[in-house]
Scaffold this motif. Structure first.
Motif, PDB file in Angstrom:
ATOM      1  N   UNK A  11       0.829  -1.203   0.000  1.00  0.00           N
ATOM      2  CA  UNK A  11       0.000   0.000   0.000  1.00  0.00           C
ATOM      3  C   UNK A  11       0.868   1.261   0.000  1.00  0.00           C
ATOM      4  N   UNK A  12       2.143   1.131   0.387  1.00  0.00           N
ATOM      5  CA  UNK A  12       3.040   2.295   0.379  1.00  0.00           C
ATOM      6  C   UNK A  12       3.589   2.579  -1.016  1.00  0.00           C
ATOM      7  N   UNK A  13       3.442   1.610  -1.931  1.00  0.00           N
ATOM      8  CA  UNK A  13       3.933   1.805  -3.311  1.00  0.00           C
ATOM      9  C   UNK A  13       2.831   1.454  -4.309  1.00  0.00           C
ATOM     10  N   UNK A 230       6.331   1.291  11.309  1.00  0.00           N
ATOM     11  CA  UNK A 230       5.811   2.659  11.263  1.00  0.00           C
ATOM     12  C   UNK A 230       5.164   2.945   9.926  1.00  0.00           C
ATOM     13  N   UNK A 231       4.547   4.117   9.818  1.00  0.00           N
ATOM     14  CA  UNK A 231       3.831   4.447   8.591  1.00  0.00           C
ATOM     15  C   UNK A 231       4.740   5.153   7.594  1.00  0.00           C
ATOM     16  N   UNK A 232       4.548   4.829   6.314  1.00  0.00           N
ATOM     17  CA  UNK A 232       5.284   5.557   5.275  1.00  0.00           C
ATOM     18  C   UNK A 232       4.542   6.831   4.903  1.00  0.00           C
ATOM     19  N   UNK A 233       3.355   7.033   5.503  1.00  0.00           N
ATOM     20  CA  UNK A 233       2.520   8.187   5.160  1.00  0.00           C
ATOM     21  C   UNK A 233       2.631   9.302   6.198  1.00  0.00           C
ATOM     22  N   UNK A 234       3.337   9.049   7.320  1.00  0.00           N
ATOM     23  CA  UNK A 234       3.445  10.077   8.361  1.00  0.00           C
ATOM     24  C   UNK A 234       4.858  10.045   8.925  1.00  0.00           C
ATOM     25  N   UNK A 419      -3.901   3.944   4.038  1.00  0.00           N
ATOM     26  CA  UNK A 419      -4.043   3.421   2.676  1.00  0.00           C
ATOM     27  C   UNK A 419      -4.416   1.965   2.720  1.00  0.00           C
ATOM     28  N   UNK A 420      -4.229   1.301   1.582  1.00  0.00           N
ATOM     29  CA  UNK A 420      -4.496  -0.132   1.532  1.00  0.00           C
ATOM     30  C   UNK A 420      -5.969  -0.421   1.430  1.00  0.00           C
ATOM     31  N   UNK A 421      -6.277  -1.624   0.990  1.00  0.00           N
ATOM     32  CA  UNK A 421      -7.673  -2.015   0.844  1.00  0.00           C
ATOM     33  C   UNK A 421      -8.049  -3.020   1.918  1.00  0.00           C
TER      34      UNK A 421
END
Ligand code: ADP
Ligand code: ASP
Ligand code: MG
Length: 423
Positions: A11-13, A230-234, A419-421
């Protein structure tokens, strides 16, 4: 200067924009003076889509070809990520699992890493470049066949490389801010766990908390690799998985670390087994011979008049048909009446090292589930875990009921799903 292994999940890519965002993060780590090795998963739901595609072509895809197919997903993302990093002016080179020296046994679809020989990665770092490695894949030692490590296996690749390279830290970047007291997709009030022991994380992972794969945590514990989820979004701190937990073994230790759930198991009941010594052994020899890992087992008391008993056990649903076939072939030898297959079960597990020294945890869990109207079909325990099987459609309610009963809910809005489904 540190050697950092970073792993980015699907989900990070998921798309070009995400790949560029992640590339910036990697370039920053490199410009900060670190040696950086990146392990990357397939984009978004690519792996699931490839599996669906194979099943459309044939109902029983040969496992060797399936593994070659699935490794394609990670190859796409590794090359795109290397391009994105290069475009930021930082040198990057991508490598397949084979090129990175990930050697496995020959079990297609669930291969185990037996050695890592990361010569090309070390020389890439020495040249001052970032090394990008395709996760979830390796190659067999003698036949050079391509293998995959099982779903979620990129986590294992990252930890195995971190161990082989003696990295200072293995950072697992995903779509939530760390390991929470329950899956934030089901319990929005779940709390982030700042530090968790390898043992507890292993129980969580084994019980379905897919934020880290079980093999990855086993590997990290064996080699003492510190893992930061950890999150790649924060930019937030996540969860440190390590041996040194403050307060462990003291009164401050939380009794319960978290509630995990698993929807991926099925239940087989062997009906009408003669209640004589050796029958259970025979059944589980057949199951083991089919390379199926079982989880919970329940044997009912035999009805004296018939001398027959029923034995139920749970297993990964993906092994279900295979296991049924093996048991059917051995029906005459075992001497049972029939088989029942149920893949509409859910499993909830309560995990916590503190339950070793606190009585009453099971009673509290069962009371909370019964108050929520949830029927328990199977129960099993370990020193630091209690698991129960419920109907699949009751599982989410069961998780929320257990989470609140043990007062795990947070008062802050921490549990963001970026993210992610959830697939
Ligand atoms: P990635 O693609 O980054 O490997 P995964 O989907 O494998 O990500 O794992 C992250 C997901 O794990 C989260 O989005 C969350 O839904 C799920 N999850 C399950 N249990 C937990 C938990 N206890 N803490 C955090 N996430 C969890
Ligand atoms: N792409 C693989 C999967 O979806 C491996 C991983 O993401 O870790 O299972
Ligand atoms: Mg994962």
């Amino acid at each position: 200067m540190a050697l950092i292994v970073q792993k980015y999940g699907g989900s990070s890519v998921a798309d070009a924009t995400s790949i560029k965002r992640v590339a910036k993060r990697i370039a920053e780590a490199k410009r900060g003076g670190n040696d950086v090795v990146v392990v990357v998963s397939a984009m978004g739901d690519t792996t699931d889509n490839l599996i669906d595609l194979a099943n459309e072509v044939t109902p029983m895809p040969p496992s060797r070809e399936m593994d070659i197919l699935l490794t394609a997903g990670e190859r796409i993302s590794m090359a795109l990520l290397a391009m994105a990093i290069e475009s930021l002016g930082v040198e990057a080179k991508s490598f397949t699992g084979q090129q990175a020296g990930v050697i496995t046994d020959t079990r297609y679809g669930k291969a185990r890493i037996i050695d890592v020989a990361p010569g090309r990665i070390t020389s890439t770092l020495a040249e001052g470049a970032v090394a990008i490695v395709a996760g979830f894949q390796g190659v067999t030692q003698h036949t050079n066949d391509v293998t995959t490590l099982g779903r979620g296996g990129s986590d294992t690749t990252a930890v195995a490389l971190a161990a082989a390279l003696h990295a200072d830290i293995c950072e697992i970047y995903t779509d939530v801010d760390g390991v929470f007291t329950a899956d934030p997709r089901i319990v929005p009030s779940a709390r982030r766990i700042p530090r968790i022991s390898y043992d507890e994380m292993m129980e969580m992972a084994a019980s379905g908390a897919k934020v880290l794969g079980l093999r990855c945590v086993e590997y990290a514990r064996r080699y003492g690799v510190p893992v930061h989820v950890r999150s790649s979004f924060s930019g937030r701190e996540g969860t440190l998985v390590t041996d040194e937990i403050e307060g462990a073994g003291t009164v401050e230790e939380p009794i319960i670390s978290g509630v995990a759930h698993d929807r991926s198991e099925a239940k087989i009941t062997v009906v009408g087994v003669p209640d004589v010594p050796g029958k259970a052994a025979k059944i589980f020899e057949v199951v083991a011979g089919a390379e199926v890992n079982i989880d919970m087992i329940v044997q009912n008391v035999s009805v004296a008049a018939t001398g027959l008993t029923d034995i139920s056990f749970t297993l990964p649903a993906t092994d279900g048909q295979h296991c049924i076939a093996a048991l059917t072939a051995a029906q005459a030898e075992i001497g049972y009446d029939s088989l029942q297959y149920d893949d509409t079960i859910g499993k909830l597990s309560l995990v916590g090292a503190g339950m070793r020294s606190h009585p009453g945890v099971s009673a509290k869990l069962f009371a909370a589930l019964s108050a929520a109207g949830i029927n328990l079909e199977m129960i099993s325990t370990s020193e630091i875990r209690i698991s129960v099987v419920t109907r699949a459609d009751h599982l989410d309610d069961a998780v929320r009921a257990a989470h609140s009963a043990f007062e795990l809910d947070s008062t802050e809005d921490e549990a963001v799903v970026y993210g992610g489904t959830g697939r």
